[in-house]
Design a protein around this motif. Sequence first.
Motif, PDB file in Angstrom:
ATOM      1  N   MET A 125      27.247 -53.078 -21.145  1.00  0.00           N
ATOM      2  CA  MET A 125      26.979 -53.183 -19.710  1.00  0.00           C
ATOM      3  C   MET A 125      26.070 -54.376 -19.437  1.00  0.00           C
ATOM      4  N   GLU A 126      26.429 -55.178 -18.448  1.00  0.00           N
ATOM      5  CA  GLU A 126      25.613 -56.327 -18.083  1.00  0.00           C
ATOM      6  C   GLU A 126      24.348 -55.850 -17.371  1.00  0.00           C
ATOM      7  N   LEU A 127      23.237 -56.457 -17.714  1.00  0.00           N
ATOM      8  CA  LEU A 127      21.975 -56.062 -17.094  1.00  0.00           C
ATOM      9  C   LEU A 127      21.947 -56.474 -15.628  1.00  0.00           C
ATOM     10  N   THR A 128      21.525 -55.569 -14.773  1.00  0.00           N
ATOM     11  CA  THR A 128      21.350 -55.884 -13.362  1.00  0.00           C
ATOM     12  C   THR A 128      19.991 -56.549 -13.171  1.00  0.00           C
ATOM     13  N   GLN A 129      19.755 -57.090 -11.989  1.00  0.00           N
ATOM     14  CA  GLN A 129      18.465 -57.704 -11.690  1.00  0.00           C
ATOM     15  C   GLN A 129      17.339 -56.698 -11.862  1.00  0.00           C
ATOM     16  N   SER A 130      17.558 -55.473 -11.386  1.00  0.00           N
ATOM     17  CA  SER A 130      16.540 -54.436 -11.479  1.00  0.00           C
ATOM     18  C   SER A 130      16.212 -54.097 -12.926  1.00  0.00           C
ATOM     19  N   LEU A 131      17.238 -53.960 -13.765  1.00  0.00           N
ATOM     20  CA  LEU A 131      16.998 -53.614 -15.167  1.00  0.00           C
ATOM     21  C   LEU A 131      16.322 -54.763 -15.918  1.00  0.00           C
ATOM     22  N   GLU A 132      16.654 -55.983 -15.559  1.00  0.00           N
ATOM     23  CA  GLU A 132      15.952 -57.126 -16.156  1.00  0.00           C
ATOM     24  C   GLU A 132      14.474 -57.091 -15.790  1.00  0.00           C
ATOM     25  N   ASP A 133      14.183 -56.724 -14.550  1.00  0.00           N
ATOM     26  CA  ASP A 133      12.788 -56.620 -14.119  1.00  0.00           C
ATOM     27  C   ASP A 133      12.052 -55.557 -14.930  1.00  0.00           C
ATOM     28  N   TYR A 134      12.738 -54.450 -15.218  1.00  0.00           N
ATOM     29  CA  TYR A 134      12.118 -53.383 -16.017  1.00  0.00           C
ATOM     30  C   TYR A 134      11.831 -53.861 -17.437  1.00  0.00           C
ATOM     31  N   LEU A 135      12.788 -54.560 -18.042  1.00  0.00           N
ATOM     32  CA  LEU A 135      12.568 -55.066 -19.397  1.00  0.00           C
ATOM     33  C   LEU A 135      11.385 -56.020 -19.440  1.00  0.00           C
ATOM     34  N   GLU A 136      11.320 -56.905 -18.459  1.00  0.00           N
ATOM     35  CA  GLU A 136      10.215 -57.865 -18.399  1.00  0.00           C
ATOM     36  C   GLU A 136       8.883 -57.143 -18.198  1.00  0.00           C
TER      37      GLU A 136
END
Length: 221
Positions: free
Chosen positions: A1-12
């Motif tokens: 699954m491609e990371l969404t903007q929101s999930l990228e924010d969580y990882l960061e």
Amino acid sequence: MELTQSLEDYLEAIYVLSAKKKIVRVTDLMDYFSYKVSSVNKAINKLIKTGYVEHEKYGYIELTEKGLQAAKEIYQKHKNIAAFFSEILGVRSDIAARDSCEMEHFISTETYQRLLDFVDFLKFQHPECLQEWKKSKKHEFRRSEQIMKLSDLSAGQQGRVVRIEGPSIVKQRLVTMGIVTGEIVRVERIAPLGDPVEVLVKGYNLSLRKDEAKMIYVEEV
């Protein structure tokens, strides 16, 4: 699954928090984003299913090897874009940080690499060009550093309005109150909790909510 903007924010966020605190909990992410527990848990569950984090119920949140690599890339991209805006273009640091948060999710790999190549070209191969650019824009660079939000001023300080951000209906209300570009606004009093902020403009005392004061950008005078 491609990371969404929101999930990228969580990882960061997990990466940044773990560097500061070593241990990251759901409550830390709730405080970081000002989100409800249900929203945080939903995002964490998606990251678990895709192999980016590990998290036992009521336990710590840890990045997997895959998650750590992705988080580092996202964080580095954020830093590089922000540095380009602030160090090369002279954009005020808070605006550079905000804009880089948005751009990091959508910039293409090709454009991002060209941006890095351009920064390298200016800073390390032709630093004299960068100095000439900064010299030609010296006033703008200096002025950008002096611009702040009205809410950041202390009682007794005053500033000249340079712009107003926010919803049109709020901006229109502030304009009708006399807060327009070029006008001098003086902070008279600030409530103990920072809300409201009493200001003097055009000889009249106005009471602004803290959220309104944050929308008004001024150059200290």
